[in-house]
Design a protein around this motif. Structure first.
Motif, PDB file in Angstrom:
ATOM      1  N   LEU A  18       0.834  -1.208   0.000  1.00 43.64           N
ATOM      2  CA  LEU A  18       0.000   0.000   0.000  1.00 43.64           C
ATOM      3  C   LEU A  18       0.866   1.254   0.000  1.00 43.64           C
ATOM      4  O   LEU A  18       0.617   2.184  -0.766  1.00 43.64           O
TER       5      LEU A  18
ATOM      6  N   GLU B  17      -2.822   3.669  -1.814  1.00 43.86           N
ATOM      7  CA  GLU B  17      -4.030   2.844  -1.825  1.00 43.86           C
ATOM      8  C   GLU B  17      -4.065   1.906  -3.018  1.00 43.86           C
ATOM      9  O   GLU B  17      -3.451   2.164  -4.057  1.00 43.86           O
TER      10      GLU B  17
ATOM     11  N   ILE C 213      -3.533   3.079   3.286  1.00 43.54           N
ATOM     12  CA  ILE C 213      -2.726   3.049   4.500  1.00 43.54           C
ATOM     13  C   ILE C 213      -2.943   4.359   5.265  1.00 43.54           C
ATOM     14  O   ILE C 213      -3.037   5.428   4.673  1.00 43.54           O
TER      15      ILE C 213
ATOM     16  N   VAL D 124      -5.115   0.732   8.307  1.00 44.99           N
ATOM     17  CA  VAL D 124      -5.662   1.014   6.976  1.00 44.99           C
ATOM     18  C   VAL D 124      -7.106   1.497   7.127  1.00 44.99           C
ATOM     19  O   VAL D 124      -7.733   1.304   8.168  1.00 44.99           O
TER      20      VAL D 124
END
Length: 150
Positions: free
Chosen positions: A51, A58, A104, A88
């Motif tokens: 991530l 993302e 994240i 997240v």
């Protein structure tokens, strides 16, 4: 080679077996270190790293699933645990409402930063201290040739 079945001693089977053995050993060692010193399971570390390295921090759940080789159900459970821990966040994808984006968080980035320090220390101890610079270049070249996206 044995007379009964010459493929039992095939060097390709042996080489692949060594790869699997080394992978399993390193996964256990590095995973234990991440859990003990960064309080982060290896699967969480891998998801957070993917991530953090992605645009805007993302990925869709489907893309995350492909990158870390988990089923969609496995990624759903993993993201559930990461979300509960505050590492997240999820939101519906604007492009496809059936899909979710996983992002994240700042807390996730901080946990990943601590874990990276532990992981690099473990990589140096268990892998790179045993290899020459040329070995590392050769390993990178070989592994890149085996990656599916190459």
């Amino acid at each position: 080679m044995t007379a009964e079945d010459p493929l039992i001693d095939d060097e390709r089977i042996t080489a692949f077996g060594r790869l699997v053995e080394v992978h399993a050993r390193l996964e256990r060692l590095l995973g234990r270190e991440l859990e003990a010193d960064a309080d982060l399971p290896l699967s969480w570390f891998e998801a957070l790293l993917r991530l953090a390295r992605s645009p805007d921090g993302e990925l869709s759940s489907g893309e995350l699933s492909r990158q870390i080789a988990l089923t969609s159900g496995g990624v759903t459970r993993l993201v559930d645990r990461l979300s509960t821990a505050g590492l997240v966040e999820r939101r519906p994808s604007p492009a496809d409402r059936r899909s979710q984006l996983v992002t994240i968080t700042e807390q996730g980035r901080a946990a990943l930063g601590r874990a990276c320090a532990v992981h690099v220390r473990g990589l140096d101890e268990h892998v790179f201290s045993r290899l020459t610079d040329r070995d590392v270049r050769d390993l990178e070249r070989v592994l890149d040739r085996l990656r599916p996206d190459r």
